[in-house]
Design an enzyme around this catalytic site. Structure first.
Site: not given
Ligand code: PLP
Length: 354
Positions: A141, A169, A200
């Protein structure tokens, strides 16, 4: 009048009228919440339907819901891996993967970011362990770069390892049908476990999941602590995600339109003289280097009606400050052009462009 270019709302589904209607209907029919974890009285038909739909979307055997993908990542490694096993993790994996790995007692290997030579060396070293799991973000990300999953899966095959990907992502928009990085790179049958978010592209509300082989999902239902000890997803949230998946399974038009807009933004910004990190991903980091420059440019962009945020240390390495732009299917071509024009003006004003 302000255009948002910093949300993870890749497909624009968080404001889609059908997604909103589905949430309202679920709220009215199934209530505000369950006041329970799943295994007590927190499971309704909609939770089971959504798990079935997620598995079908990813073409996997089964799926399990969590309150977030952070929880899904916190729950999986400890449940799956013992002290006799090994986990091999990309050094730039998301914080929730790092935390999830910290919670497990397996032997830990950290390989250099997307470095296949280093991964191979670590896999060789890890042959002494009972089971090996390679863990990587599908798309990273901060940089908008995509994991070399084909090569990772080849190495996993060679060294008898399982592959886990975090698709937060990627789910909903990467690949011809938006199935994710594994579809984009043609390895849907080689990746064993997928964790992803409903917060997302899939409606943007909240929630996360693991999808993969049925015995794994059965194991998680018995052992995964964030699943066992945290409240069930509220019906409205389930309704949103379920409708988002319906829309994506009906047609790949939304995913495709986002890809075209990403291409428009990346090529126009590059032509204007900016360096955009990553490739073909709607995360388009405009690399600026200096933290203060990123902050003042972001502020000035807002004055011109474009909402973006500067990222600097410790979120990204020192000297690699950037403004992370995120493209959405709901941006029109005119919106994209307005964003590029604003960047060009602001970049010239602050010396980021000649
Ligand atoms: N994994 C990645 C790569 C993320 O970008 C995010 C969120 O920022 C998460 C996990 C966590 O997701 P959630 O917001 O559903 O807890």
């Amino acid at each position: 009048g302000i255009l948002n270019f910093c949300a993870n709302n890749y497909l624009g589904l968080s404001s889609h009228p059908e997604v909103i209607r589905a949430a309202v209907e679920a709220l009215e029919k199934f209530g505000a919440g369950l006041s329970s974890v799943r295994f007590i009285c927190g499971t309704q038909s909609i939770h089971k339907d959504l798990e079935e739909k997620i598995a079908r979307f990813h073409q996997r055997e089964d799926a399990i819901l969590y309150a977030s993908c952070f929880d899904a990542n916190a729950g999986i490694f400890e449940a799956l891996l013992t002290p006799e096993d090994a986990v091999l993790s990309d050094e730039l994996n998301h914080a929730s993967i790092i935390d999830g790995i910290r919670l497990c007692k397996a032997n830990k290997y950290r390989y250099k970011h997307m470095d296949m030579q280093d991964l191979e060396a670590k896999l060789q070293d890890a042959q002494k362990h009972r089971l090996r799991l390679v863990a990587t973000d599908g798309a990273f990300s901060m940089d908008g770069d995509i994991a070399p999953l084909r090569e990772i899966c080849q190495l996993a095959q060679k060294y008898d390892a399982l592959v886990f990907i975090d698709e937060c992502h990627a789910t909903g928009f990467l690949g011809p049908n938006g199935r994710g990085t594994d579809e984009l790179l043609g390895v849907m049958d080689k990746v064993t476990i997928i964790n992803s978010t409903l917060g997302k592209a899939l409606g943007g509300a909240a929630g996360g999941y693991t999808t993969g082989p049925k015995p794994l999902i059965d194991l998680l239902r018995q052992r995964s602590r964030p699943y066992l000890f945290s409240n069930s997803l509220p019906p409205a949230v389930v309704g949103c995600a379920s409708k988002a998946l319906d829309l994506l399974m009906e047609s790949n038009a939304i995913a495709q339109s986002m890809a075209a807009k990403t291409q428009r933004f990346r090529s126009k910004m590059t032509a204007a003289g900016f360096t955009i990190s990553g490739k073909d991903h709607p995360i388009c980091p405009v690399m600026l280097g200096d933290a203060r420059l990123a902050a003042v440019m972001a502020e000035d962009m807002l004055n011109r009606g474009i909402y973006v945020i500067g990222f600097s240390y410790p979120v990204v390495p020192k000297g690699k400050a950037r403004i992370r732009v995120q493209i959405s299917a709901v941006h029109s071509d005119e919106d994209i052009d307005r964003c590029v024009e604003a960047f060009t003006e602001v970049g010239r004003k602050h010396g980021a462009l000649p």
